[in-house]
Design an enzyme around this catalytic site. Structure first.
Site, PDB file in Angstrom:
ATOM      1  N   GLU A   1       9.904   7.953 -17.490  1.00 37.99           N
ATOM      2  CA  GLU A   1       8.572   8.523 -17.752  1.00 37.99           C
ATOM      3  C   GLU A   1       8.082   8.128 -19.143  1.00 37.99           C
ATOM      4  O   GLU A   1       6.903   7.815 -19.348  1.00 37.99           O
ATOM      5  CB  GLU A   1       8.612  10.041 -17.609  1.00 37.99           C
TER       6      GLU A   1
ATOM      7  N   HIS B   1       0.838  -1.225   0.000  1.00 40.74           N
ATOM      8  CA  HIS B   1       0.000   0.000   0.000  1.00 40.74           C
ATOM      9  C   HIS B   1       0.864   1.263   0.000  1.00 40.74           C
ATOM     10  O   HIS B   1       0.446   2.305   0.491  1.00 40.74           O
ATOM     11  CB  HIS B   1      -0.946   0.045   1.210  1.00 40.74           C
TER      12      HIS B   1
ATOM     13  N   SER C   1      16.040  20.681 -17.057  1.00 46.28           N
ATOM     14  CA  SER C   1      14.860  21.497 -17.316  1.00 46.28           C
ATOM     15  C   SER C   1      15.309  22.763 -18.009  1.00 46.28           C
ATOM     16  O   SER C   1      16.394  23.288 -17.729  1.00 46.28           O
ATOM     17  CB  SER C   1      14.176  21.824 -15.987  1.00 46.28           C
TER      18      SER C   1
ATOM     19  N   LYS D   1      17.184  20.937 -11.801  1.00 41.13           N
ATOM     20  CA  LYS D   1      16.476  19.692 -12.081  1.00 41.13           C
ATOM     21  C   LYS D   1      17.284  18.630 -12.816  1.00 41.13           C
ATOM     22  O   LYS D   1      18.091  18.931 -13.675  1.00 41.13           O
ATOM     23  CB  LYS D   1      15.231  19.991 -12.921  1.00 41.13           C
TER      24      LYS D   1
END
Ligand code: ARG
Length: 459
Positions: free
Chosen positions: A289, A155, A276, A282
């Protein structure tokens, strides 16, 4: 050029040419198409359906076309509709009217079914090879990192500490099953549909076993109607690809999460992360992704073809031409993913300190405290309740279970003794889970050995 023009008196509309054509994408099958034709023409000559001389003229021309295709000279023309007709058109350009004999006792319906199987057989073998290499890399990483402890979750809440290698080997198991799935498809598709004709077989005395054998198939397919309308091997490939992508997508999701500064379990190498355009700090996990994102596209291909086929009457219908783009797109996607995912994963920095301290948080050894009380004679239910009280007390005083004093433990259960601390450490929690398949180091070593043995049988 229209090879079926005999019945028609008007030219086809240009819009139809464009709409109907598959050559823009089925040109991928060109080499397989010629390979099938070479076997077919040899069989026609052997069976005296065409003369040996004609067969050798056709063979020479086909070989020339093959080299034109390989060298990039071949001109793919949308008016030829598909790769099968494009090759035949070129054949008659080179060989003259003799070229028109190649299509004796054959239809584009069995031809395209054959091309697909030949193509898939090679492509699936390549995918199997890539899954095998990735599995070996994962196994090596699991061996190298043996001993590193991380939190295990259920969970998405800290559950019990586990070995990082055990976690990696969970993904290895998925890959081993993926390998088996692709391998089974290869085995199942290894029958030749050539000679099924349009759907009903042919009046010519062909030898289907001969062509099957020449093309490296185990046997000819059993039923000509099924042979030209069956796309199970394409669907199975899309299904196996979907499952493989789902596995890698889950892995990707975890890499995205675990490389956040909040977790910091992993750090992607610079070579496999992106920056970025606005935020200088970043380091983005674009690869994972994209793997996650592309998974949807592969599922889409599976659903597209299943849907295209669900209402099709037997035998061939042009709808079946819609099998190719989803298949090609899926294979491109899976190949690209299997190329980039392993080096991305294997070049990640593993932050064992962050994993270890996370593993000690969240009362991850509360089950061990309950197990300890069971060993001291409590029933598991009572022990579970006492351990729950210990957790709740720890939260109220703001310290971890390991930091509770013996007196504090005894308030909760008089059965607790000094040896409790040896039980509820993270290391003990890991190494006492010696059940088969469990997270104890000795069991993880068994998993590694078994996986090695299985991998040694992979081709
Ligand atoms: N381009 C067609 C396909 O991909 C080849 C088979 C065409 N057969 C036919 N009867 N029109 O399915």
């Amino acid at each position: 050029m229209k090879l079926w023009k005999g019945r028609f008196s008007e030219r086809t509309n240009e819009l139809l040419d464009k709409f109907n054509a598959s050559i823009t994408f089925d040109k991928r099958l060109a080499e397989y198409d010629i390979c099938g034709s070479l076997a077919h023409v040899k069989m026609l000559a052997k069976q005296n359906i065409i003369s040996k001389e004609d067969a050798s003229v056709i063979e020479d021309a086909l070989k020339r076309i093959l080299s034109e295709i390989k060298s990039g000279e071949f001109r793919f023309n949308i008016e030829d509709e598909d790769i099968h007709m494009a090759v035949e058109v070129r054949l008659t350009e080179i060989a003259g009217s003799v070229g028109g004999k190649l299509h004796t006792a054959r239809s584009r319906n069995d031809q395209v079914a054959l091309d697909l199987r030949l193509y898939l057989r090679d492509e699936l073998a390549k995918i199997n090879g890539k899954i095998k290499d990735f599995s070996l890399g994962l196994l090596e990483l699991a061996e190298k990192q043996l001993g590193v402890i991380m939190p295990g979750y259920t969970h998405m809440q800290i559950a019990q500490p586990i070995l990082f290698s055990h976690y990696l080997l969970a993904y290895l198991q998925m890959l081993l099953r993926d390998y088996a799935r692709f391998k089974e498809i290869r085995q199942r598709l290894n029958l030749s549909p050539l000679g099924a004709g349009a759907l009903a077989g042919t009046t010519f005395p062909i030898d289907r076993r001969f062509t099957a054998e020449k093309l490296g198939f185990a046997a000819p397919t059993e039923n000509s109607i099924d042979s030209v309308s069956d796309r199970d091997s394409v669907l199975e490939t899309l299904a196996a690809s979907s499952i493989l992508m789902m596995h890698l997508s889950r892995f990707s999701e975890e890499i995205v999460l675990y490389s956040t500064s909040e977790f910091a379990f992993f750090e992607l190498s610079d070579a496999f992360s992106t920056g970025s355009s606005i935020m200088p700090q970043k380091k983005n996990p674009d690869v994972t992704e994209l793997v996650r994102g592309k998974t949807g596209r592969v599922y889409g291909s599976l659903i597209a073809l299943l849907t295209a086929m669900k209402g099709l009457p037997l035998a061939y219908n042009k709808d079946l031409q819609e099998d190719k783009e989803p298949l090609f797109d899926t294979l491109d996607t899976v190949n690209a993913v299997l190329e980039i995912f392993p080096p991305m994963l294997l070049s990640m920095r593993i932050n064992s300190d962050a994993m270890y301290s996370a593993a000690a948080k969240g009362f991850s050894t509360a089950t061990d405290l309950a197990d300890y009380l069971v060993l001291k004679g409590e029933s598991f239910r009572n022990a579970h309740e006492a351990a729950g009280r210990a957790v709740s007390y720890s939260i109220s005083v703001g310290k971890g279970l390991q930091k509770l004093s013996l007196e504090e433990f005894r308030q909760i259960s008089p059965k607790v003794e000094e040896d409790v601390y040896g039980f509820i450490s993270v290391e003990a929690a890991v190494n006492r889970r010696k059940s088969y398949g469990g997270t104890a180091k000795e069991q993880v070593l068994v998993q590694i050995e078994n996986a090695k043995k299985l991998l040694a049988t992979f081709d």
